[in-house]
Design a protein around this motif. Structure first.
Motif, mmCIF file in Angstrom:
data_model
loop_
_atom_site.group_PDB
_atom_site.id
_atom_site.type_symbol
_atom_site.label_atom_id
_atom_site.label_comp_id
_atom_site.label_asym_id
_atom_site.label_seq_id
_atom_site.Cartn_x
_atom_site.Cartn_y
_atom_site.Cartn_z
ATOM 1 N N PRO A 102 0.820 -1.216 0.000
ATOM 2 C CA PRO A 102 0.000 0.000 0.000
ATOM 3 C C PRO A 102 0.854 1.266 0.000
ATOM 4 O O PRO A 102 1.895 1.338 0.645
ATOM 5 N N VAL A 103 0.387 2.261 -0.733
ATOM 6 C CA VAL A 103 1.128 3.513 -0.924
ATOM 7 C C VAL A 103 0.314 4.668 -0.370
ATOM 8 O O VAL A 103 -0.888 4.793 -0.642
ATOM 9 N N ALA A 104 0.977 5.544 0.399
ATOM 10 C CA ALA A 104 0.349 6.777 0.874
ATOM 11 C C ALA A 104 0.526 7.856 -0.195
ATOM 12 O O ALA A 104 1.655 8.133 -0.613
ATOM 13 N N PHE A 105 -0.554 8.468 -0.629
ATOM 14 C CA PHE A 105 -0.488 9.513 -1.640
ATOM 15 C C PHE A 105 -0.655 10.877 -0.991
ATOM 16 O O PHE A 105 -1.332 10.995 0.031
ATOM 17 N N PRO A 106 -0.009 11.922 -1.562
ATOM 18 C CA PRO A 106 0.773 11.870 -2.790
ATOM 19 C C PRO A 106 2.157 11.268 -2.577
ATOM 20 O O PRO A 106 2.724 11.357 -1.488
ATOM 21 N N VAL A 107 2.672 10.672 -3.640
ATOM 22 C CA VAL A 107 4.083 10.287 -3.685
ATOM 23 C C VAL A 107 4.898 11.581 -3.775
ATOM 24 O O VAL A 107 4.510 12.529 -4.462
ATOM 25 N N LEU A 108 6.028 11.640 -3.078
ATOM 26 C CA LEU A 108 6.864 12.850 -3.062
ATOM 27 C C LEU A 108 8.088 12.633 -3.931
ATOM 28 O O LEU A 108 8.778 11.613 -3.805
ATOM 29 N N ALA A 109 8.366 13.588 -4.828
ATOM 30 C CA ALA A 109 9.489 13.453 -5.757
ATOM 31 C C ALA A 109 10.264 14.754 -5.832
ATOM 32 O O ALA A 109 9.709 15.847 -5.650
ATOM 33 N N GLY A 110 11.558 14.628 -6.119
ATOM 34 C CA GLY A 110 12.392 15.792 -6.312
ATOM 35 C C GLY A 110 12.104 16.471 -7.643
ATOM 36 O O GLY A 110 11.527 15.881 -8.556
ATOM 37 N N PRO A 111 12.550 17.733 -7.803
ATOM 38 C CA PRO A 111 12.236 18.513 -9.001
ATOM 39 C C PRO A 111 13.141 18.237 -10.198
ATOM 40 O O PRO A 111 12.821 18.686 -11.302
#
Length: 220
Positions: A102-111
């Motif tokens: 299971p994934v917690a949203f939002p997924v966090l990503a670098g720019p």
């Protein structure tokens, strides 16, 4: 004989990390595990319970031009994920779903685009939040200390049971934070360092949801 500039910069960054973030969480180099292998089963079973953090390195960049401008937003001046990396990213998202992680949203990503593109291909652009705290080290400039501090905060904040926090970034910040554990061949492109977050990150292993045989490291 003086150290190369990159080595001096890396050592300086490690000193910043030690000051801001404390000692590395582990010392021995981790061994990446194919998520479909029997060896990965205990880690996958633990992830199904939630409450963990997966820190992904961006997907495959083999054959792509190296960074040249080091400017956020300048796609042409960055090393981007390859066509194979885009496919790998989509397989990462599919693999996590198939494994019941299971994934917690939002997924966090670098720019930097290779991190952002990996996250958006894997989980859908509408499920991704792009944040400066996951900027690549060599794009961070004078904010490197803050960027490393944000990495550590995101890795250490508690995660509710029933879901896992997904962070998508780069290899070198992990090496700065965790030392030898994330060095060598421990953290290939498209893999995730899995950790228990609180009270300080404890590394559980490195998972490869969609490995590419013979790949995982670039020549830049």
């Amino acid at each position: 004989m003086p150290l190369p500039m990159l080595s001096l910069r890396f050592l300086a960054a490690c000193a910043i990390a030690a000051t801001w973030l404390g000692a590395p969480a582990a010392a021995r180099e981790l061994v990446p595990l194919d998520a479909s292998s029997p060896a990965a089963r205990p880690l996958v079973d633990r992830l199904r319970q939630g409450g963990l953090v997966l820190y992904f390195r961006h997907a495959d960049t083999a054959g792509m031009p190296c960074d040249s401008s080091y400017r956020i937003g300048d796609r042409a001046g960055q090393r981007n994920i390859s066509a194979r990396g885009r496919e790998q990213s989509r397989r990462i998202g599919a693999a996590l779903r198939a494994l019941g992680i299971p994934v917690a949203f939002p997924v966090l990503a670098g720019p930097v685009f290779r991190a952002r593109d990996t996250a958006e291909e894997a989980f859908g652009a509408g499920q991704v939040a792009v944040i400066d705290g996951l900027t690549a080290d060599d794009f961070a400039g004078s904010r490197l200390g803050w960027v490393l501090s944000e990495h550590r905060r995101l890795m250490a904040d508690p995660v509710p049971a029933g879901a896992n926090r997904i962070l998508v970034g780069h290899r070198t910040p992990a090496m700065m934070l965790f030392g030898e554990a994330a060095g060598g061949q421990a953290f290939p492109e498209g893999s995730a360092i899995v950790m228990e977050p609180a009270p300080a990150p404890r590394l559980l292993g490195v998972l490869m949801p969609a490995p590419i045989p013979g790949a995982g490291f670039h020549n830049c």
